[in-house]
Design a protein around this motif. Structure first.
Motif, PDB file in Angstrom:
ATOM      1  N   THR A 195     -10.412  10.415  -9.574  1.00 35.20           N
ATOM      2  CA  THR A 195      -9.311   9.526  -9.205  1.00 35.20           C
ATOM      3  C   THR A 195      -8.043  10.343  -8.963  1.00 35.20           C
ATOM      4  O   THR A 195      -8.041  11.568  -9.086  1.00 35.20           O
ATOM      5  CB  THR A 195      -9.028   8.523 -10.329  1.00 35.20           C
ATOM      6  OG1 THR A 195      -8.572   9.247 -11.503  1.00 35.20           O
ATOM      7  CG2 THR A 195     -10.276   7.736 -10.698  1.00 35.20           C
ATOM      8  N   ARG A 196      -6.959   9.653  -8.651  1.00 33.18           N
ATOM      9  CA  ARG A 196      -5.663  10.337  -8.543  1.00 33.18           C
ATOM     10  C   ARG A 196      -5.109  10.717  -9.904  1.00 33.18           C
ATOM     11  O   ARG A 196      -4.206  11.537 -10.008  1.00 33.18           O
ATOM     12  CB  ARG A 196      -4.669   9.441  -7.808  1.00 33.18           C
ATOM     13  CG  ARG A 196      -4.953   9.318  -6.326  1.00 33.18           C
ATOM     14  CD  ARG A 196      -3.937   8.446  -5.624  1.00 33.18           C
ATOM     15  NE  ARG A 196      -4.180   8.419  -4.182  1.00 33.18           N
ATOM     16  CZ  ARG A 196      -3.569   7.609  -3.329  1.00 33.18           C
ATOM     17  NH1 ARG A 196      -2.671   6.736  -3.782  1.00 33.18           N
ATOM     18  NH2 ARG A 196      -3.852   7.665  -2.036  1.00 33.18           N
ATOM     19  N   SER A 209     -10.843   1.955  -3.852  1.00 26.75           N
ATOM     20  CA  SER A 209     -11.496   3.264  -3.865  1.00 26.75           C
ATOM     21  C   SER A 209     -11.088   4.018  -5.117  1.00 26.75           C
ATOM     22  O   SER A 209      -9.891   4.179  -5.400  1.00 26.75           O
ATOM     23  CB  SER A 209     -11.079   4.061  -2.625  1.00 26.75           C
ATOM     24  OG  SER A 209     -11.457   5.415  -2.740  1.00 26.75           O
ATOM     25  N   CYS A 233      -6.263  -1.831  -4.383  1.00 24.17           N
ATOM     26  CA  CYS A 233      -7.022  -0.585  -4.318  1.00 24.17           C
ATOM     27  C   CYS A 233      -8.524  -0.861  -4.431  1.00 24.17           C
ATOM     28  O   CYS A 233      -8.962  -1.593  -5.323  1.00 24.17           O
ATOM     29  CB  CYS A 233      -6.582   0.354  -5.429  1.00 24.17           C
ATOM     30  SG  CYS A 233      -7.431   1.949  -5.438  1.00 24.17           S
ATOM     31  N   ASP A 254      -4.138   0.696 -11.257  1.00 22.86           N
ATOM     32  CA  ASP A 254      -5.246   0.047 -10.554  1.00 22.86           C
ATOM     33  C   ASP A 254      -6.378  -0.398 -11.470  1.00 22.86           C
ATOM     34  O   ASP A 254      -7.148  -1.294 -11.101  1.00 22.86           O
ATOM     35  CB  ASP A 254      -5.807   1.000  -9.497  1.00 22.86           C
ATOM     36  CG  ASP A 254      -4.748   1.408  -8.486  1.00 22.86           C
ATOM     37  OD1 ASP A 254      -4.132   0.508  -7.890  1.00 22.86           O
ATOM     38  OD2 ASP A 254      -4.526   2.630  -8.311  1.00 22.86           O
ATOM     39  N   GLU A 269     -11.190   7.165  -5.638  1.00 21.21           N
ATOM     40  CA  GLU A 269     -10.450   8.385  -5.320  1.00 21.21           C
ATOM     41  C   GLU A 269      -8.976   8.109  -5.014  1.00 21.21           C
ATOM     42  O   GLU A 269      -8.145   9.011  -5.115  1.00 21.21           O
ATOM     43  CB  GLU A 269     -11.102   9.128  -4.159  1.00 21.21           C
ATOM     44  CG  GLU A 269     -11.042   8.407  -2.828  1.00 21.21           C
ATOM     45  CD  GLU A 269     -11.713   9.198  -1.724  1.00 21.21           C
ATOM     46  OE1 GLU A 269     -11.562   8.803  -0.555  1.00 21.21           O
ATOM     47  OE2 GLU A 269     -12.387  10.206  -2.024  1.00 21.21           O
ATOM     48  N   ASP A 270      -8.642   6.865  -4.691  1.00 19.49           N
ATOM     49  CA  ASP A 270      -7.255   6.494  -4.418  1.00 19.49           C
ATOM     50  C   ASP A 270      -6.589   5.815  -5.606  1.00 19.49           C
ATOM     51  O   ASP A 270      -5.422   5.405  -5.513  1.00 19.49           O
ATOM     52  CB  ASP A 270      -7.188   5.542  -3.221  1.00 19.49           C
ATOM     53  CG  ASP A 270      -7.622   6.206  -1.924  1.00 19.49           C
ATOM     54  OD1 ASP A 270      -7.431   7.432  -1.798  1.00 19.49           O
ATOM     55  OD2 ASP A 270      -8.159   5.498  -1.051  1.00 19.49           O
ATOM     56  N   SER A 271      -7.301   5.682  -6.711  1.00 18.92           N
ATOM     57  CA  SER A 271      -6.812   4.866  -7.821  1.00 18.92           C
ATOM     58  C   SER A 271      -6.063   5.676  -8.868  1.00 18.92           C
ATOM     59  O   SER A 271      -6.285   6.877  -9.040  1.00 18.92           O
ATOM     60  CB  SER A 271      -7.979   4.139  -8.494  1.00 18.92           C
ATOM     61  OG  SER A 271      -8.821   5.056  -9.178  1.00 18.92           O
ATOM     62  N   SER A 298      -3.264  -4.714  -7.810  1.00 21.79           N
ATOM     63  CA  SER A 298      -3.288  -3.894  -6.606  1.00 21.79           C
ATOM     64  C   SER A 298      -4.524  -4.205  -5.771  1.00 21.79           C
ATOM     65  O   SER A 298      -5.524  -4.724  -6.269  1.00 21.79           O
ATOM     66  CB  SER A 298      -3.278  -2.407  -6.966  1.00 21.79           C
ATOM     67  OG  SER A 298      -4.581  -1.956  -7.292  1.00 21.79           O
TER      68      SER A 298
END
Length: 289
Positions: A198-199, A166, A164, A220, A168-170, A162
């Motif tokens: 993270t997510r 960040s 990705c 990610d 916080e978006d992972s 991926s």
């Protein structure tokens, strides 16, 4: 900090493997991993033997043994000159140089409980460095495989990590070693902190599949400790050849014998490595029996 991450192409060159030979070996890895997966499905849901090894929770079944026998037979016929390090039967030949690393059933606890997240993993190792490999996930009818110079694939479709970049978006994944009850260095604190940052953090229970999913961009990043070479050789090669980065927790020279792995897409590696470096273990009293 100088990056010293895994380089499968460099390991292959050091081993003296030509592109045609690499292609041949990658197809052997794919075929034997698929063979092991087929044997597992013959036993799935109808186990006759489940035994515990020396460590609590570390299981072996008749399916592990049958799959390993089939894989080793295939490798022995195709590449009798290459040594083998297998989870159940140990080392055959000089495994300090070029060798196959075989996990006939990665995710044995899952398999024993009828949870369909398990795999057969066959990877090629050179002096502690993964070169190529294949991970067959038979319940899902998927085979992940890779070869330096050719690419990483899910069946016949090219895959990549991926993009990705960040935390916080992972979506991350980890696992917990069999000795987690005896040591404070057990991933509990990392799991808690990274779940907040993270997510989400998943716990699949099969390192080879976790790594294959990172290679395919489904996840990610992945980190874990307490692993053996057969757990991660094929999966680590998949991530690198799919465009990702693999190192230990502190980005030092990578060697599968360290038992630690950090695998991500290139945009996430530094941030996740820094988080792992900063996290202190939980106080032992918080998880004592």
């Amino acid at each position: 900090m100088t990056k010293q991450h895994l380089d499968c192409a460099a390991a292959a060159a050091d081993a003296g493997l030509t592109p045609p030979r690499l292609e041949e070996l990658s197809q052997i890895a794919r075929a034997t991993a698929n063979l092991g997966g087929s044997v597992l499905m013959q036993h799935y849901g109808q186990l006759v033997s489940i035994q515990q090894k020396a460590r609590a929770g570390d299981l072996v079944t008749n399916a592990d043994l049958a799959a390993e026998k089939a894989v080793l037979s295939g490798l022995g016929e195709a590449t009798p000159e290459i040594s083998v390090l297998a989870e159940e039967s140990g080392a055959k030949g000089d495994v300090s140089e070029l060798c196959w690393c075989v996990d006939p059933l990665d995710g044995t606890t899952n398999f024993a409980h009828g949870y369909p997240f398990f795999a057969t993993s066959v990877g090629l190792l050179w002096r502690g460095l993964p070169i190529l490999g294949a991970v067959a996930v038979p319940f899902l009818q998927e085979v992940f495989w890779c070869c330096p110079g050719t690419g990483a694939f899910l069946d016949d479709q090219r895959i990549q990590v991926s993009g990705c970049s960040s935390l916080e978006d992972s979506l991350l994944v980890t696992g917990f070693a069999y000795d987690r009850r005896e040591r404070s260095d057990n991933n509990y604190a990392e799991f808690c902190r990274l779940t907040h940052k993270t997510r989400g953090v998943r716990r699949g229970g099969a390192a080879a599949v976790d790594l294959a999913y990172v290679a395919a961009g489904r996840l990610d990043g992945y980190w874990e400790r307490g692993l053996s070479p057969w757990d991660i050789t094929a999966g680590a090669a998949l991530v690198v050849i799919a465009g990702g980065e693999v190192s230990d927790y502190r980005a030092k020279n990578y060697d599968v014998s360290s038992g630690r792995i950090l695998a991500t897409g290139p945009g996430l590696h530094t941030d996740l490595q820094k988080e792992l470096e900063d996290i202190e273990p939980l106080a032992e009293g918080l998880y004592a029996n």
